[in-house]
Scaffold this motif. Structure first.
Motif: not given
Length: 671
Positions: A562-566
């Motif tokens: 999720r961090k990478q997608r944000k």
């Protein structure tokens, strides 16, 4: 059963396996067989197929039913019935047997040449007659047409004993000082004797004259052989009417054609030991020659090695069971070895089950050491403080020492040297330190391309090597040394882009898998340490702990993704804003469009709608027309589809405008 292979020839040792001491009682033997799986699974082809100390000669009767062996100590002969797979009888003798011969098809007529110059005859019921020859004998042969026994030994004469008349005949006078071996050709009954001077003399029994002389000592010496003394003849065997094999005391085997003075082939065993036995295998045209150390099988036409065997103990005699692939040896040990080679031929009729058994066997070598007992000398007992046990039931006298229980030996050793574990621990620590030092000294160069990937592979390889050393497994090949992946670390086109979207999304997964692997390795090492301390504790861990670990790993992985997608979305927003600013700064210029012939321009909105409508599929356009009411699709009774179209209603204003446009255009043309 032990399996060995040389030149793709499988050799099954049927006598391999753990052997039990003779001084054990039958009750203890049965108890060991119940406890020990190896003893219970061993193959005992013939029951009690052994001698008390040493076996010197072994032969098979002509009918193939009986196997006879002589040995010591005490001097005895044992006869085994192959149909019953057990011993038929045992007879003790007054002196050691040099050699013996079976005169009948079964065991009813046997002749023994003993070391004290006596010749002993046995019949079916036992001892029959005993006589003496003038000199010490070394070998003898039986001449069937005349019923004569030819004895050779420590004399230049060949003594003849006629069994029909029961008296000695005139002996044959040779030119040798001593005669070692002799043989009679089974086809034309030519008598040949091997001398101590390295010559073979051939005699005709009908005329009692010498008909040939071969100088084998001179022919056995080649450019590659090194000899210290004059070779003498130690083995002699006829094959058919014209072939004869001669073995020398320096380890050479010469194959002769009786019509020539020169050998056809000279085969060297390369050990310098006297040849003990020579046999012919007719199915594959092989010669089986043996010295005290090795048995070699080689082709009699080319001399090429077929296979070889090196038993654990010295060889005294070799016997090939007729028309089969079974080979038996007499050794300087109590146990007589039995080998089975399916390539040479099928198993004998009395053990035909071997053909099915050998197909499913795998190589499983086993030693013949008494694993449950330890052999100790008197000095060892004094060092352990157990000298007072001599004469008790805990020690069994054997040769120059004693046999004792292995558990008692370990306990006494721990009490005598209580600091043995500390010394062992210090040695292990020292080895670990040396291993770490060796790892520090070794420097590994990283490739020019994909350095981080190569470093990661090196670290993983080091972890796998440590694990395989502890588990004693084979190391897997490295990707860095594999030629198939060599270009990946040399060509810059294969450089891994760490800023790409795919790499950034997969990177959390890769990192978590490496962490998970490290956790598993730690858990395995902890489990092995616990098993060594407490063997009775159950292995593994409760299911709740495993499920909690797996759930924690999954949560951490989802959060990192999720961090990478944000981060990727934020980067896309920044790129859009930059593009929008660039579009505002650029000046808009007028654009001209050309209308195709036959088309009317109405507005830009209509053309955009048409383009959107043309991009849609036929099904989407039909659904759109159904909503507008211009199309009606219904099912017929036959099962097909029926479509009806309605034209659009043209408004009055549109017709008025069209007529006015047409009127004014006509007026202009008319003017």
């Amino acid at each position: 059963m032990q399996v060995s292979s040389l030149n793709e020839v499988k050799i099954y040792s049927l006598s391999a396996g753990r052997s039990l001491p003779e001084w054990l009682s039958d009750r203890k033997k049965r108890a060991l067989q119940k406890k020990d799986v190896d003893i219970r699974r061993r193959i005992e082809l013939i029951q009690d197929f052994e001698m008390p100390t040493v076996c010197t000669k072994i032969k098979v009767s002509r009918d193939g039913q009986y196997i006879m062996a002589v040995g010591t100590y005490k001097p005895r002969i044992r006869c085994y019935d192959t149909y019953q797979l057990s011993q038929k009888f045992e007879r003790c003798l007054d002196a050691e047997v040099v050699t013996f011969e079976i005169l009948s098809d079964d065991y009813s007529k046997i002749v023994f040449l003993q070391c004290d110059r006596f010749v002993e005859f046995h019949s079916q019921q036992g001892h029959y007659y005993r006589t003496r020859i003038p000199k010490f004998g070394r070998d003898f042969s039986y001449h069937y047409p005349s019923c004569d026994l030819y004895f050779v030994g420590a004399s230049s004469e060949v003594f003849r004993l006629n069994l029909e008349q029961g008296r000695f005949l005139n002996s044959l006078q040779t030119d040798a000082s001593e005669n070692n071996v002799c043989d009679i050709n089974p086809v034309h009954f030519l008598f040949a004797t091997g001398t101590a001077e390295g010559k073979v003399e051939c005699w005709d029994p009908r005329t009692r004259n010498r008909v040939g002389l071969l100088d084998c000592a001179l022919s056995s010496v080649t450019a590659d052989t090194e000899i210290d003394c004059l070779p003498s003849i130690s083995a002699l065997k006829f094959n058919g009417a014209l072939k004869m094999a001669v073995g020398t005391s320096t380890g050479q085997v010469l194959l002769y054609d009786l019509r020539s003075n020169n050998p056809l082939i000279v085969k060297d065993h390369q050990y310098g030991l006297p040849i003990k036995s020579i046999e012919f295998q007719h199915q594959l045209d092989l010669i089986i020659s043996a010295d005290s150390r090795i048995i070699k099988m080689w082709n009699k036409d080319t001399g090429k090695i077929f296979t070889s065997m090196e038993p654990e103990y010295d060889i005294n005699d070799v016997c090939l069971y007729p028309n089969s692939g079974m080979l038996m040896t007499a050794n300087e040990a109590p146990k007589m070895n039995i080998y089975y080679m399916p390539v040479l031929g099928p198993a004998p009729r009395w053990c035909s089950f071997l053909d099915n058994l050998t197909e499913e066997l795998e190589e499983n070598p086993e030693s013949t050491v008494y694993d449950d007992y330890k052999f100790v000398t008197r000095k060892d007992l004094e060092n352990l403080g157990l000298a007072h046990l001599i004469g008790s039931t805990l020690l069994r006298a054997y040769m120059h020492g004693f046999f004792m229980d292995i558990r008692l030996y370990h306990k006494a050793k721990m009490m005598a040297n209580p600091f043995a574990y500390e010394e062992y621990r210090r040695e292990k620590i020292r080895q670990k330190i040396e291993e770490t030092r060796a790892q520090r000294v070794q420097l590994k160069k990283l490739p020019k391309v994909n350095k981080e990937l190569a470093l990661k592979l090196i670290e993983e390889e080091g972890e796998e090597q440590q694990l395989t050393r502890k588990r004693k497994q084979k190391n897997m090949p490295s990707l860095l040394k594999d030629d198939r992946f060599k270009v990946m670390f040399e060509n810059p086109d294969f450089q891994v882009d760490e800023q790409s979207e795919e790499f950034r999304l997969l990177n959390p997964l890769v990192s978590k898998t490496s962490e998970k692997r490290k956790k598993k390795l730690k858990l395995l090492l902890e489990q092995e340490a616990k098993e060594q301390e407490e063997e009775e504790e159950p292995e593994g861990k409760p299911s709740d702990a495993e499920s909690s670990e797996s759930s924690d790993d999954e949560k951490g992985w989802v959060e990192e993704v999720r961090k990478q997608r944000k981060l990727l979305r934020q980067e896309e927003k920044v790129k859009r804003q930059e593009r929008f600013k660039e579009d505002q700064q650029t000046l808009l210029k007028p654009q001209f469009f050309e209308i195709k012939e036959g088309e009317e321009f109405r507005s830009f909105k209509d053309s955009a709608k048409k383009q959107k409508l043309m991009k849609k599929t036929l099904g989407d356009r039909l659904k759109l027309e159904e909503k507008l009411g211009t199309l009606n699709v219904s099912d017929t009774t036959v099962g097909s589809k029926q479509a009806t179209f309605r034209l659009k209603k043209v408004s009055y204003i549109y017709i008025r405008n069209f007529l006015l446009f047409y009127y004014f255009s006509f007026k202009i043309i008319h003017k």
